[in-house]
Scaffold this motif. Structure first.
Motif, PDB file in Angstrom:
ATOM      1  N   LEU A 129       0.834  -1.195   0.000  1.00  0.00           N
ATOM      2  CA  LEU A 129       0.000   0.000   0.000  1.00  0.00           C
ATOM      3  C   LEU A 129       0.872   1.250   0.000  1.00  0.00           C
ATOM      4  CD1 LEU A 129      -2.838   1.277   0.270  1.00  0.00           C
ATOM      5  CD2 LEU A 129      -2.537   1.137   2.748  1.00  0.00           C
ATOM      6  N   VAL A 130       0.572   2.168  -0.900  1.00  0.00           N
ATOM      7  CA  VAL A 130       1.323   3.429  -0.990  1.00  0.00           C
ATOM      8  C   VAL A 130       0.602   4.528  -0.225  1.00  0.00           C
ATOM      9  CG1 VAL A 130       2.154   5.219  -2.558  1.00  0.00           C
ATOM     10  CG2 VAL A 130       2.316   2.808  -3.227  1.00  0.00           C
ATOM     11  N   ILE A 131      -0.702   4.662  -0.482  1.00  0.00           N
ATOM     12  CA  ILE A 131      -1.443   5.776   0.091  1.00  0.00           C
ATOM     13  C   ILE A 131      -2.929   5.479   0.012  1.00  0.00           C
ATOM     14  CG2 ILE A 131      -1.655   7.106  -2.044  1.00  0.00           C
ATOM     15  CD1 ILE A 131      -0.848   9.609  -0.391  1.00  0.00           C
ATOM     16  N   ARG A 132      -3.711   6.027   0.931  1.00  0.00           N
ATOM     17  CA  ARG A 132      -5.152   5.835   0.881  1.00  0.00           C
ATOM     18  C   ARG A 132      -5.850   7.172   1.115  1.00  0.00           C
ATOM     19  NH1 ARG A 132      -4.661   5.154   6.431  1.00  0.00           N
ATOM     20  NH2 ARG A 132      -6.430   5.893   7.642  1.00  0.00           N
ATOM     21  N   GLN A 133      -7.086   7.242   0.635  1.00  0.00           N
ATOM     22  CA  GLN A 133      -7.881   8.458   0.770  1.00  0.00           C
ATOM     23  C   GLN A 133      -9.303   8.061   1.153  1.00  0.00           C
ATOM     24  OE1 GLN A 133      -7.025  11.963  -0.133  1.00  0.00           O
ATOM     25  NE2 GLN A 133      -8.995  12.394   0.784  1.00  0.00           N
ATOM     26  N   GLU A 134      -9.832   8.665   2.194  1.00  0.00           N
ATOM     27  CA  GLU A 134     -11.233   8.468   2.555  1.00  0.00           C
ATOM     28  C   GLU A 134     -12.061   9.506   1.804  1.00  0.00           C
ATOM     29  OE1 GLU A 134      -8.864   7.173   6.200  1.00  0.00           O
ATOM     30  OE2 GLU A 134      -8.753   8.750   4.700  1.00  0.00           O
ATOM     31  N   ALA A 135     -13.143   9.090   1.188  1.00  0.00           N
ATOM     32  CA  ALA A 135     -13.936   9.990   0.350  1.00  0.00           C
ATOM     33  C   ALA A 135     -14.546  11.136   1.138  1.00  0.00           C
ATOM     34  CB  ALA A 135     -15.027   9.201  -0.364  1.00  0.00           C
ATOM     35  N   TYR A 136     -14.784  10.950   2.430  1.00  0.00           N
ATOM     36  CA  TYR A 136     -15.419  12.008   3.222  1.00  0.00           C
ATOM     37  C   TYR A 136     -14.427  13.094   3.632  1.00  0.00           C
ATOM     38  CZ  TYR A 136     -13.497   9.401   7.228  1.00  0.00           C
ATOM     39  OH  TYR A 136     -12.671   8.753   8.106  1.00  0.00           O
ATOM     40  N   LYS A 137     -13.148  12.853   3.403  1.00  0.00           N
ATOM     41  CA  LYS A 137     -12.130  13.849   3.740  1.00  0.00           C
ATOM     42  C   LYS A 137     -11.827  14.710   2.515  1.00  0.00           C
ATOM     43  CE  LYS A 137      -9.707  11.401   7.437  1.00  0.00           C
ATOM     44  NZ  LYS A 137      -8.399  10.868   7.913  1.00  0.00           N
ATOM     45  N   GLN A 180      -9.386  16.943   2.408  1.00  0.00           N
ATOM     46  CA  GLN A 180      -7.947  17.156   2.301  1.00  0.00           C
ATOM     47  C   GLN A 180      -7.297  15.979   1.583  1.00  0.00           C
ATOM     48  OE1 GLN A 180      -6.061  17.858   6.057  1.00  0.00           O
ATOM     49  NE2 GLN A 180      -4.119  18.461   5.147  1.00  0.00           N
ATOM     50  N   ASN A 181      -6.425  16.291   0.634  1.00  0.00           N
ATOM     51  CA  ASN A 181      -5.722  15.260  -0.106  1.00  0.00           C
ATOM     52  C   ASN A 181      -4.680  14.587   0.782  1.00  0.00           C
ATOM     53  OD1 ASN A 181      -7.041  15.584  -2.606  1.00  0.00           O
ATOM     54  ND2 ASN A 181      -5.749  17.332  -3.092  1.00  0.00           N
ATOM     55  N   ALA A 182      -4.597  13.266   0.685  1.00  0.00           N
ATOM     56  CA  ALA A 182      -3.639  12.501   1.483  1.00  0.00           C
ATOM     57  C   ALA A 182      -2.215  12.699   0.962  1.00  0.00           C
ATOM     58  CB  ALA A 182      -4.005  11.016   1.447  1.00  0.00           C
ATOM     59  N   THR A 183      -1.275  12.653   1.896  1.00  0.00           N
ATOM     60  CA  THR A 183       0.150  12.785   1.561  1.00  0.00           C
ATOM     61  C   THR A 183       0.943  11.800   2.396  1.00  0.00           C
ATOM     62  OG1 THR A 183      -0.084  15.124   1.035  1.00  0.00           O
ATOM     63  CG2 THR A 183       2.122  14.345   1.504  1.00  0.00           C
ATOM     64  N   GLU A 184       1.894  11.124   1.742  1.00  0.00           N
ATOM     65  CA  GLU A 184       2.814  10.223   2.438  1.00  0.00           C
ATOM     66  C   GLU A 184       4.198  10.464   1.857  1.00  0.00           C
ATOM     67  OE1 GLU A 184       2.552   8.070   4.914  1.00  0.00           O
ATOM     68  OE2 GLU A 184       0.384   8.100   5.186  1.00  0.00           O
ATOM     69  N   ASN A 185       4.963  11.300   2.541  1.00  0.00           N
ATOM     70  CA  ASN A 185       6.328  11.610   2.102  1.00  0.00           C
ATOM     71  C   ASN A 185       6.320  12.135   0.666  1.00  0.00           C
ATOM     72  OD1 ASN A 185       7.422  10.709   4.630  1.00  0.00           O
ATOM     73  ND2 ASN A 185       7.096   8.615   3.921  1.00  0.00           N
ATOM     74  N   ARG A 186       6.927  11.416  -0.267  1.00  0.00           N
ATOM     75  CA  ARG A 186       7.015  11.899  -1.656  1.00  0.00           C
ATOM     76  C   ARG A 186       5.750  11.620  -2.461  1.00  0.00           C
ATOM     77  NH1 ARG A 186       9.969   9.245  -4.664  1.00  0.00           N
ATOM     78  NH2 ARG A 186      10.314   7.379  -3.376  1.00  0.00           N
ATOM     79  N   PHE A 187       4.800  10.930  -1.858  1.00  0.00           N
ATOM     80  CA  PHE A 187       3.588  10.534  -2.573  1.00  0.00           C
ATOM     81  C   PHE A 187       2.406  11.381  -2.101  1.00  0.00           C
ATOM     82  CE2 PHE A 187       5.294   6.707  -4.510  1.00  0.00           C
ATOM     83  CZ  PHE A 187       6.366   6.391  -3.690  1.00  0.00           C
ATOM     84  N   SER A 188       1.657  11.899  -3.034  1.00  0.00           N
ATOM     85  CA  SER A 188       0.456  12.654  -2.700  1.00  0.00           C
ATOM     86  C   SER A 188      -0.610  12.363  -3.737  1.00  0.00           C
ATOM     87  CB  SER A 188       0.758  14.150  -2.632  1.00  0.00           C
ATOM     88  OG  SER A 188       1.211  14.614  -3.893  1.00  0.00           O
TER      89      SER A 188
END
Lengths: 114, 114
Positions: free
Chosen positions: B47-55, B57-65
């Motif tokens: 898994l690199v990154i996840r996003q909840e639809a109700y949020k 704000q865009n998810a960010t994980e270090n170099r990944f957004s």
């Protein structure tokens, strides 16, 4: 923490033969998944277990595929008889429970049917 | 039924540069989860990154957004400062709020060049 283990890593069989794959999930993970990943496509869920019960097997070709997780820990996926179109990578994954968002994947078993 | 579309079969980027992978999806659900998974040549999906639809704000994980556009049903992955180790197949995946069946796109092969 040990990851999801799968064996064998590679298997070559002739059509109409049978084959079995084994998966050992992460310790304590209640939910286990089997995916089929055909070359050039994303993984497709075949079957999902919650402990030793089946939650979803709607995309499992039940005339030839079967799976079990008898003690709620490791699992086997069987194909009998195999067809050419079964050539794929079979991925096993596990998660803590059905509500967990993260699934942890094993290295997969590459099946070639000739 | 939910569908996930990745329209870029292959992408390449120079080391240290930025690349964006595209993903669109179709659903009638209001609450759900979106994921980006990475599958290196060794095949272990992570898994690199996840996003909840109700949020919002865009998810960010270090170099990944991610750039999550709910109305447009778009979910792109941006990799900044690309590294050789980022070379892999990237899958976009969708999961409904209840139940944890993942629906994957067909994947995008990313090659990072030195």
């Amino acid at each position: 923490e040990a990851g999801v283990a799968q064996s064998p890593r590679y298997k070559i069989i002739e059509k109409r033969q049978s084959v079995a794959f084994w998966c050992n999930p992460i310790s304590g993970h209640a939910t286990l998944y089997w995916y089929q990943q055909i070359l050039g496509q994303g993984p497709k869920l075949l079957i999902q277990f919650q402990n030793n019960g089946v939650v979803d097997d709607s995309q499992l070709p039940k005339d030839r595929f079967s799976a079990e997780r008898l003690k709620g820990v490791d699992s086997t996926l069987k194909i009998q008889p195999a067809k050419l179109e079964d050539s794929a990578v079979y991925l096993c994954a596990s998660s803590q429970d059905r509500s967990s968002y993260e699934q942890y994947f094993g290295p997969g078993t590459r099946l070639t049917v000739t | 039924a939910q569908t996930v579309t990745q329209s870029q079969p292959e992408m390449s980027v120079q080391e240290a540069e930025t690349v964006t992978l595209s993903c669109t999806y179709d659903t009638s659900e209001n609450n759900y989860y979106l994921f980006w998974y990475k599958q290196p040549p060794s095949r272990q999906m992570i898994l690199v990154i996840r996003q909840e639809a109700y949020k919002q704000q865009n998810a960010t994980e270090n170099r990944f957004s991610v750039n999550f556009q709910k109305a447009a049903k778009s979910f792109s992955l941006k990799i900044s400062d690309s590294q050789l180790g980022d070379t892999a197949m990237y899958f976009c995946a969708f999961r409904m709020e209840y139940g944890n069946k993942l629906v994957f796109g067909a994947g995008t092969i990313l090659r990072v060049k030195s």
